[in-house]
Design a protein around this motif. Structure first.
Motif, PDB file in Angstrom:
ATOM      1  N   GLU A 149      -7.547  -4.532  -3.973  1.00 16.81           N
ATOM      2  CA  GLU A 149      -8.693  -4.647  -3.088  1.00 16.81           C
ATOM      3  C   GLU A 149      -8.319  -4.057  -1.738  1.00 16.81           C
ATOM      4  OE1 GLU A 149      -9.619  -8.787  -3.014  1.00 16.81           O
ATOM      5  OE2 GLU A 149      -7.944  -9.319  -1.717  1.00 16.81           O
ATOM      6  N   LEU A 153     -13.403  -4.548   3.223  1.00 17.50           N
ATOM      7  CA  LEU A 153     -14.367  -4.943   2.204  1.00 17.50           C
ATOM      8  C   LEU A 153     -14.220  -6.433   1.923  1.00 17.50           C
ATOM      9  CD1 LEU A 153     -14.121  -2.029  -0.389  1.00 17.50           C
ATOM     10  CD2 LEU A 153     -15.674  -2.267   1.554  1.00 17.50           C
ATOM     11  N   ALA A 204     -14.536   1.335  -4.596  1.00 18.08           N
ATOM     12  CA  ALA A 204     -14.158   0.494  -3.461  1.00 18.08           C
ATOM     13  C   ALA A 204     -13.554   1.325  -2.336  1.00 18.08           C
ATOM     14  CB  ALA A 204     -13.177  -0.589  -3.914  1.00 18.08           C
TER      15      ALA A 204
END
Length: 319
Positions: A149, A153, A204
């Protein structure tokens, strides 16, 4: 008596919204899922969903069942792991999924260490991006997943999945030599007029790049995408644009590409090991987690060219 298998199907219906999508995730036919859910409704003694256009909406009773299902499945995983932990030998098959960069930099060495320490443990590796790997993990098709990740975000938490962070790496600007005058951090705003190159299957990263550039006052012009960092670095080297890449991707980098940190933002990617909730104490999974942590601890994710504009030699790529 409520059947755990049928409760699992209801959980997937709550996530997917349609019988067909839930059936695809569970590797069943839509008719089989419909039949099993009808039986579950009879077992529960109350309606569990109704149709709203093309999607099915869960009733309040179904939502309560799904919430309890997460706890039930996690407890079953803990029970299996506790029973398996009673043996002194780590054996059997462990299924590991990793995105390409992690498969090369983390998984390969971790598998080798597991094989040396536990000769009776067989590890099967498949390449999967984070979203697909999490679905496979939840569906029981893999046992451990390497996922990532990005900063900027919002973190997405899945109640059926537990994660253990392995490393946090910087994201670096990759520039043609002609744009790399000087050294040290570079402001994104100085690259507002440049074409950008990005990893094609990393949504992402695209979102994070868009947010970072928006904070710098511009929208990036994305001219090229590729699923292979070797190609991305080749496009940068040819002067066709600039990119932003994770530190672990530098093994894919060819010469004549300059690296610079981002000046105004701390942009990072965190790589984690994900397992089904309750399963981490199982001997196979515990052995792999230990190996992954050991390999990650030895990686120089903040050293080398990360602090300046020195080109770095590399080989072939992947995300």
């Amino acid at each position: 008596m409520l059947d755990v298998h049928r409760l699992r199907l209801l959980r997937e219906l709550s996530r997917q919204g349609t019988i067909a999508a839930a059936a695809r995730v569970c590797s069943l036919t839509p008719s089989a899922v419909s039949q099993q859910l009808a039986v579950l409704e009879r077992e529960a003694g109350t309606p569990l969903y109704f149709r709203d256009g093309r999607r099915l909406v869960l009733t309040e009773a179904a939502r309560v069942l799904v919430e309890h299902t997460e706890h039930v499945l996690a407890e079953l995983e803990r029970a299996r792991a506790s029973v398996a932990a009673l043996t002194s030998t780590v054996r059997g098959v462990l299924r590991l999924a990793a995105f390409p960069t992690a498969a090369r930099v983390l998984a390969a060495d971790a598998i080798a260490r597991c094989r040396a320490a536990h000769p009776d443990l067989r590890v099967r590796l498949s390449e999967q991006e984070t979203a697909d790997a999490v679905e496979s993990l939840r569906g029981g098709r893999i046992d451990v997943a390497l996922v990532y990740e990005y900063s900027l975000l919002p973190a997405v938490r899945e109640p059926a999945v537990e994660t253990e962070p392995l490393l946090t790496e910087p994201l670096l600007l990759a520039l043609p030599p002609g744009l790399a005058a000087g050294a040290g951090p570079l402001e994104l705003a100085s690259l507002a007029d440049q074409p950008w190159i990005a990893a094609s299957q990393d949504d992402a990263l695209h979102q994070m790049l868009a947010r970072a550039c928006a904070a710098a006052g511009f929208a990036p012009r994305l001219d090229f995408t590729s699923s292979d960092y070797t190609v991305i670095f080749a496009l940068v080297r040819a002067g066709l644009g600039v990119s932003i890449v994770p530190r672990l991707a530098l093994e894919s980098m060819s010469a004549d590409v300059a690296l610079r940190p981002v000046a105004e933002l701390e942009l990072t990617r965190t790589v984690s090991a994900a397992v089904r909730a309750g399963s981490r104490r199982g001997p196979q999974i515990a052995a792999m987690l230990t190996a992954l942590h050991d390999v990650a601890a030895e990686l120089p994710v903040t050293s080398g060219a990360a602090d300046g504009s020195t080109p770095v030699e590399g080989d072939d790529g992947g995300r």
